[in-house]
Design a protein around this motif. Structure first.
Motif, PDB file in Angstrom:
ATOM      1  N   VAL A  91       0.856  -1.140   0.158  1.00 52.56           N
ATOM      2  CA  VAL A  91       0.138   0.000   0.032  1.00 52.56           C
ATOM      3  C   VAL A  91       0.910   1.296  -0.015  1.00 52.56           C
ATOM      4  O   VAL A  91       0.461   2.201  -0.571  1.00 52.56           O
ATOM      5  N   LEU A  92       1.792   1.371   0.727  1.00 52.16           N
ATOM      6  CA  LEU A  92       2.641   2.466   0.876  1.00 52.16           C
ATOM      7  C   LEU A  92       3.465   2.465  -0.403  1.00 52.16           C
ATOM      8  O   LEU A  92       3.550   3.656  -1.087  1.00 52.16           O
ATOM      9  N   TYR A 127       2.292   1.702  -3.616  1.00 53.53           N
ATOM     10  CA  TYR A 127       1.250   2.234  -4.590  1.00 53.53           C
ATOM     11  C   TYR A 127       1.020   3.756  -4.093  1.00 53.53           C
ATOM     12  O   TYR A 127       0.762   4.321  -5.063  1.00 53.53           O
ATOM     13  N   ARG A 128       0.707   4.053  -2.904  1.00 52.56           N
ATOM     14  CA  ARG A 128       0.672   5.562  -2.586  1.00 52.56           C
ATOM     15  C   ARG A 128       1.628   6.169  -3.267  1.00 52.56           C
ATOM     16  O   ARG A 128       1.459   7.249  -3.507  1.00 52.56           O
ATOM     17  N   ALA A 129       2.898   6.045  -3.097  1.00 46.44           N
ATOM     18  CA  ALA A 129       3.793   6.427  -3.585  1.00 46.44           C
ATOM     19  C   ALA A 129       3.943   6.611  -4.721  1.00 46.44           C
ATOM     20  O   ALA A 129       4.233   7.778  -5.592  1.00 46.44           O
ATOM     21  N   TYR A 130       3.550   5.772  -5.560  1.00 42.31           N
ATOM     22  CA  TYR A 130       3.456   5.739  -6.986  1.00 42.31           C
ATOM     23  C   TYR A 130       2.366   6.581  -7.477  1.00 42.31           C
ATOM     24  O   TYR A 130       2.367   7.286  -8.489  1.00 42.31           O
ATOM     25  N   GLN A 131       1.280   6.729  -6.777  1.00 48.00           N
ATOM     26  CA  GLN A 131       0.277   7.776  -7.151  1.00 48.00           C
ATOM     27  C   GLN A 131       0.517   9.096  -6.966  1.00 48.00           C
ATOM     28  O   GLN A 131       0.452   9.995  -7.956  1.00 48.00           O
ATOM     29  N   GLU A 132       1.325   9.341  -6.019  1.00 47.92           N
ATOM     30  CA  GLU A 132       1.757  10.760  -5.722  1.00 47.92           C
ATOM     31  C   GLU A 132       2.851  11.387  -6.471  1.00 47.92           C
ATOM     32  O   GLU A 132       2.696  12.471  -7.119  1.00 47.92           O
ATOM     33  N   ASP A 138       8.123   4.389 -10.206  1.00 47.79           N
ATOM     34  CA  ASP A 138       8.408   3.425  -9.217  1.00 47.79           C
ATOM     35  C   ASP A 138       9.849   3.349  -9.158  1.00 47.79           C
ATOM     36  O   ASP A 138      10.518   2.452  -8.457  1.00 47.79           O
TER      37      ASP A 138
END
Length: 125
Positions: free
Chosen positions: A93-94, A96-101, A105
């Motif tokens: 989850v961390l 994925y959230r970093a990738y969203q922001e 990657d």
């Protein structure tokens, strides 16, 4: 049988460390998952793989009549599976959230989002 598991544990640790040292976040997350499985297999192998009796003392005896299976490694593995799965879910989850922001990657490209001023943190409190 135990030497085979020892080689498999070494292989899992090697692959896990190789993936954790990667630049891409998804490989790091997969390396963490493989590393957790390597730890579980290590605990399983250290408990000796034998076909022994269940460790239940009969009512008419004071001690076990012969060799018995050790339940401690099994309990430790169950606990380690839960901990490694929850840690893997958190890291996934961390990531994925970093990738969203950030939108990348690659960890080297993620450094661009760090502040550029080189001020030192406060030294006195």
């Amino acid at each position: 049988m135990e030497p085979v598991f020892a080689v498999l544990v070494a292989l899992f640790f090697g692959v896990g460390i190789y993936l954790i040292l990667s630049r891409h976040v998804i490989r790091i997350v997969l390396g963490i998952a493989i590393f957790g499985n390597a730890v579980n297999l290590l605990i399983f192998t250290s408990g000796r793989i034998t076909r022994a009796a269940v460790p239940i003392i009969p009512a008419h005896l004071d001690a076990l009549p012969g060799p018995a299976a050790n339940p401690l490694p099994q309990a430790l593995i169950l606990t380690a599976i839960v901990i490694s799965f929850s840690f893997f879910a958190f890291v996934l989850v961390l990531a994925y959230r970093a990738y969203q922001e950030i939108g990348v990657d690659d960890t080297m490209d993620m450094r661009i989002s760090e502040p550029t001023d080189d001020r030192l943190p406060p030294t006195g409190y």
